[in-house]
Structure formats: structure tokens, C-alpha cells
Design a protein around this motif. Structure first.
Motif, mmCIF file in Angstrom:
data_model
loop_
_atom_site.group_PDB
_atom_site.id
_atom_site.type_symbol
_atom_site.label_atom_id
_atom_site.label_comp_id
_atom_site.label_asym_id
_atom_site.label_seq_id
_atom_site.Cartn_x
_atom_site.Cartn_y
_atom_site.Cartn_z
ATOM 1 N N ALA A 1 -4.129 -2.305 -7.811
ATOM 2 C CA ALA A 1 -2.849 -2.779 -7.291
ATOM 3 C C ALA A 1 -2.234 -1.745 -6.354
ATOM 4 O O ALA A 1 -2.263 -0.546 -6.628
ATOM 5 C CB ALA A 1 -1.892 -3.062 -8.449
ATOM 6 N N HIS A 2 -1.706 -2.215 -5.249
ATOM 7 C CA HIS A 2 -1.071 -1.346 -4.249
ATOM 8 C C HIS A 2 0.363 -1.048 -4.692
ATOM 9 O O HIS A 2 1.180 -1.956 -4.857
ATOM 10 C CB HIS A 2 -1.072 -2.050 -2.900
ATOM 11 C CG HIS A 2 -0.701 -1.151 -1.762
ATOM 12 N ND1 HIS A 2 -0.969 -1.462 -0.451
ATOM 13 C CD2 HIS A 2 -0.090 0.050 -1.726
ATOM 14 C CE1 HIS A 2 -0.530 -0.502 0.340
ATOM 15 N NE2 HIS A 2 0.020 0.427 -0.430
ATOM 16 N N THR A 3 0.676 0.239 -4.896
ATOM 17 C CA THR A 3 2.018 0.648 -5.306
ATOM 18 C C THR A 3 2.513 1.763 -4.385
ATOM 19 O O THR A 3 1.763 2.284 -3.554
ATOM 20 C CB THR A 3 2.014 1.178 -6.756
ATOM 21 O OG1 THR A 3 1.269 2.405 -6.804
ATOM 22 C CG2 THR A 3 1.393 0.162 -7.708
ATOM 23 N N ASP A 4 3.758 2.136 -4.561
ATOM 24 C CA ASP A 4 4.295 3.247 -3.774
ATOM 25 C C ASP A 4 3.542 4.544 -4.073
ATOM 26 O O ASP A 4 3.317 5.359 -3.174
ATOM 27 C CB ASP A 4 5.788 3.442 -4.076
ATOM 28 C CG ASP A 4 6.645 2.322 -3.510
ATOM 29 O OD1 ASP A 4 6.164 1.616 -2.611
ATOM 30 O OD2 ASP A 4 7.784 2.149 -3.985
ATOM 31 N N ARG A 5 3.153 4.721 -5.341
ATOM 32 C CA ARG A 5 2.482 5.966 -5.727
ATOM 33 C C ARG A 5 1.111 6.113 -5.082
ATOM 34 O O ARG A 5 0.696 7.225 -4.731
ATOM 35 C CB ARG A 5 2.340 6.051 -7.259
ATOM 36 C CG ARG A 5 3.576 6.547 -7.969
ATOM 37 C CD ARG A 5 3.416 6.470 -9.479
ATOM 38 N NE ARG A 5 2.230 7.174 -9.966
ATOM 39 C CZ ARG A 5 2.153 8.483 -10.174
ATOM 40 N NH1 ARG A 5 3.203 9.248 -9.900
ATOM 41 N NH2 ARG A 5 1.053 9.026 -10.647
ATOM 42 N N ASN A 6 0.380 5.024 -4.937
ATOM 43 C CA ASN A 6 -0.967 5.146 -4.375
ATOM 44 C C ASN A 6 -1.054 4.681 -2.924
ATOM 45 O O ASN A 6 -2.147 4.396 -2.426
ATOM 46 C CB ASN A 6 -2.004 4.422 -5.242
ATOM 47 C CG ASN A 6 -1.781 2.926 -5.324
ATOM 48 O OD1 ASN A 6 -1.074 2.339 -4.494
ATOM 49 N ND2 ASN A 6 -2.361 2.295 -6.323
ATOM 50 N N ALA A 7 0.084 4.618 -2.249
ATOM 51 C CA ALA A 7 0.075 4.246 -0.830
ATOM 52 C C ALA A 7 -0.862 5.121 -0.002
ATOM 53 O O ALA A 7 -1.574 4.608 0.879
ATOM 54 C CB ALA A 7 1.496 4.299 -0.264
ATOM 55 N N PRO A 8 -0.941 6.451 -0.264
ATOM 56 C CA PRO A 8 -1.892 7.277 0.504
ATOM 57 C C PRO A 8 -3.343 6.865 0.299
ATOM 58 O O PRO A 8 -4.163 6.975 1.211
ATOM 59 C CB PRO A 8 -1.627 8.688 -0.025
ATOM 60 C CG PRO A 8 -0.218 8.657 -0.511
ATOM 61 C CD PRO A 8 -0.059 7.285 -1.099
ATOM 62 N N VAL A 9 -3.668 6.380 -0.900
ATOM 63 C CA VAL A 9 -5.034 5.924 -1.179
ATOM 64 C C VAL A 9 -5.346 4.688 -0.343
ATOM 65 O O VAL A 9 -6.422 4.578 0.268
ATOM 66 C CB VAL A 9 -5.214 5.613 -2.683
ATOM 67 C CG1 VAL A 9 -6.580 4.976 -2.943
ATOM 68 C CG2 VAL A 9 -5.054 6.880 -3.513
ATOM 69 N N PHE A 10 -4.412 3.754 -0.292
ATOM 70 C CA PHE A 10 -4.647 2.535 0.486
ATOM 71 C C PHE A 10 -4.663 2.812 1.984
ATOM 72 O O PHE A 10 -5.335 2.105 2.743
ATOM 73 C CB PHE A 10 -3.620 1.464 0.118
ATOM 74 C CG PHE A 10 -4.011 0.700 -1.113
ATOM 75 C CD1 PHE A 10 -4.769 -0.451 -1.017
ATOM 76 C CD2 PHE A 10 -3.661 1.158 -2.370
ATOM 77 C CE1 PHE A 10 -5.167 -1.151 -2.153
ATOM 78 C CE2 PHE A 10 -4.049 0.471 -3.511
ATOM 79 C CZ PHE A 10 -4.807 -0.690 -3.408
ATOM 80 N N ASP A 11 -3.958 3.843 2.401
ATOM 81 C CA ASP A 11 -4.033 4.246 3.804
ATOM 82 C C ASP A 11 -5.437 4.749 4.119
ATOM 83 O O ASP A 11 -6.003 4.404 5.171
ATOM 84 C CB ASP A 11 -3.008 5.347 4.084
ATOM 85 C CG ASP A 11 -3.065 5.816 5.533
ATOM 86 O OD1 ASP A 11 -2.844 4.987 6.433
ATOM 87 O OD2 ASP A 11 -3.338 7.015 5.759
ATOM 88 N N LEU A 12 -6.018 5.526 3.211
ATOM 89 C CA LEU A 12 -7.390 6.012 3.403
ATOM 90 C C LEU A 12 -8.385 4.854 3.402
ATOM 91 O O LEU A 12 -9.343 4.844 4.181
ATOM 92 C CB LEU A 12 -7.754 7.003 2.299
ATOM 93 C CG LEU A 12 -7.126 8.391 2.387
ATOM 94 C CD1 LEU A 12 -7.485 9.210 1.145
ATOM 95 C CD2 LEU A 12 -7.593 9.118 3.647
ATOM 96 N N ILE A 13 -8.167 3.879 2.512
ATOM 97 C CA ILE A 13 -9.051 2.712 2.457
ATOM 98 C C ILE A 13 -9.017 1.961 3.792
ATOM 99 O O ILE A 13 -10.064 1.595 4.344
ATOM 100 C CB ILE A 13 -8.641 1.769 1.307
ATOM 101 C CG1 ILE A 13 -8.955 2.412 -0.050
ATOM 102 C CG2 ILE A 13 -9.364 0.421 1.435
ATOM 103 C CD1 ILE A 13 -8.428 1.616 -1.232
#
Length: 217
Positions: A171-183
Motif C-alpha cells: 500500500a502506498h502511504t506517506d511513509r513509503n512515498a520515497p519507495v514508490f518514487d524509486l519504483i
């Protein structure tokens, strides 16, 4: 320094926590996990003997990460690996929890030299880290004009790279936004680039742990 006494029947493991809630040496993954879970800059690793763990903790993370493997351990590890696989870039990821603190890296197999290390990031998964590690390796090698083979022990990550899509259910959250940016950046790179490098499944049962393994469990 905190050293816990092992009382179980199985062969013990010693977990060194250089950077965590309470740095020290622990003899259970549960205790080690409590020190590093959600700790942004956690640095930790498992060792098979108390002596190795004490030496690594005393010398500090910087000295440990910069030091080469002993000749004996390097020869023992290399003996299991096919000659062709020594000149490859191996990648792996570590994730404390699911989701949890995630990072990934690439290691040149013949020497054990760490070529890149990215993270840690909050609320990632191991599969996502494996995917990002593979794409990072391919992009780096293309930039350097190298046709070196890349090895990963993750069938999912290899399949995702070939499909040019990270098929995570995270799930895309504020905390893992950097991870989804890398994806997003990784998927974009795969769509816009070609590469000649082979991607090979690292055969753990035959060759031992992939050299980029973080050794944390």
C-alpha cells in the motif's frame, strides 16, 4: 555493551547491533529485531561465533564493512561458486518486517566488494527491494558500458524486471512515498532502456547464500 546468554539446543547465532535502540550483541533474532525495527539508520548483522561478533562490535561498523573477508572464508565461499559466476554483480535486499525497514545492495562476487548500497527506507518489502536492486544494477552497468551478468536469488524480482513492472501489493502511504518514487523511476528506466546484461537466478542450494546477502537472519 549487551551480551545475552544463549540457552537453547540449536547452534547459536550472535547478532551485532552497531546502530540501534541499544547497541550490543544479542543471541536471538527477536531481541535484535527490537533494537532495529523502525530505527532509521539501523546497522546490524549476524555472526556464527561469539568471537567474530565481539570483534566486529569492538571494531565498529565502519571498520567491519571496510574490511575484506579472511582468505580462508573467501576460499570456502568461492569453492561453491562456478567460475563464470565469480565475475558477476550479485544483488540482494533486506527488509525488517513486512512491510518494514528496507534496503538493498550490489556486490562484486569475486572480491566481495560492495558496489552500491541504497536505503534504508521505511515500510518497504523484500520483493520490492530485490526488484529495485536489479534495476539499479542494470542501470549502473549500462552507464559504465559493462556487459557484466547480474545475479539475484529472487525469482519474483527477475520476473518483475522482465515484465518491466513492479507487481507489488504494498500500500502506498506517506511513509513509503520515497519507495514508490524509486519504483516509478525504475519502471520508467526499464521502459526507456535496453540492456545486454544477462540476469541469472543465484542457486542458493548449490552455491551458498548470494554474496550480497545482508546476513541478518
Amino acid at each position: 555493551m549487551c551480551i545475552k546468554i544463549f540457552t537453547g539446543m540449536d547452534k547459536p547465532k550472535y547478532y551485532v547491533v552497531w546502530d540501534g535502540v541499544s547497541p550490543g550483541i544479542y543471541t536471538s533474532w527477536t531481541e535484535c529485531r527490537l533494537q532495529v525495527k523502525n530505527y532509521p539508520s539501523a546497522k546490524y548483522k549476524s555472526f556464527s561465533t561469539k568471537e567474530e561478533a565481539e570483534a566486529a562490535f569492538e571494531n565498529g561498523y565502519t571498520a567491519y564493512s571496510a574490511s575484506p573477508k579472511s582468505e580462508t572464508s573467501a576460499r570456502a565461499a568461492a569453492a561453491k561458486i562456478p567460475e563464470w559466476a565469480l565475475d558477476t554483480l550479485a544483488v540482494d535486499a533486506s527488509c525488517l518486517g513486512n512491510p518494514g525497514t528496507m534496503e538493498y545492495r550490489g556486490v562484486y562476487v569475486r572480491t566481495g566488494q560492495e558496489i552500491f548500497r541504497i536505503g534504508p527506507f521505511a515500510d518497504g518489502t523484500n520483493n520490492v527491494g530485490e526488484f529495485l536492486a536489479l534495476v539499479h544494477a542494470l542501470a549502473l552497468l549500462k552507464k559504465k558500458g559493462s556487459g557484466m551478468t547480474v545475479c539475484s536469488d529472487s525469482r519474483n524480482a527477475i520476473a518483475w524486471v522482465r515484465a518491466k513492472q513492479c507487481k507489488t501489493k504494498l500500500a502506498h502511504t506517506d511513509r513509503n512515498a520515497p519507495v514508490f518514487d524509486l519504483i516509478a523511476r525504475a519502471e520508467k528506466w526499464l521502459r526507456e532502456n535496453t540492456y545486454a546484461n544477462r540476469i541469472v537466478k543465484w542457486e542458493t542450494r548449490e552455491w551458498g547464500e548470494v554474496p550480497a546477502d545482508f546476513g541478518r537472519k
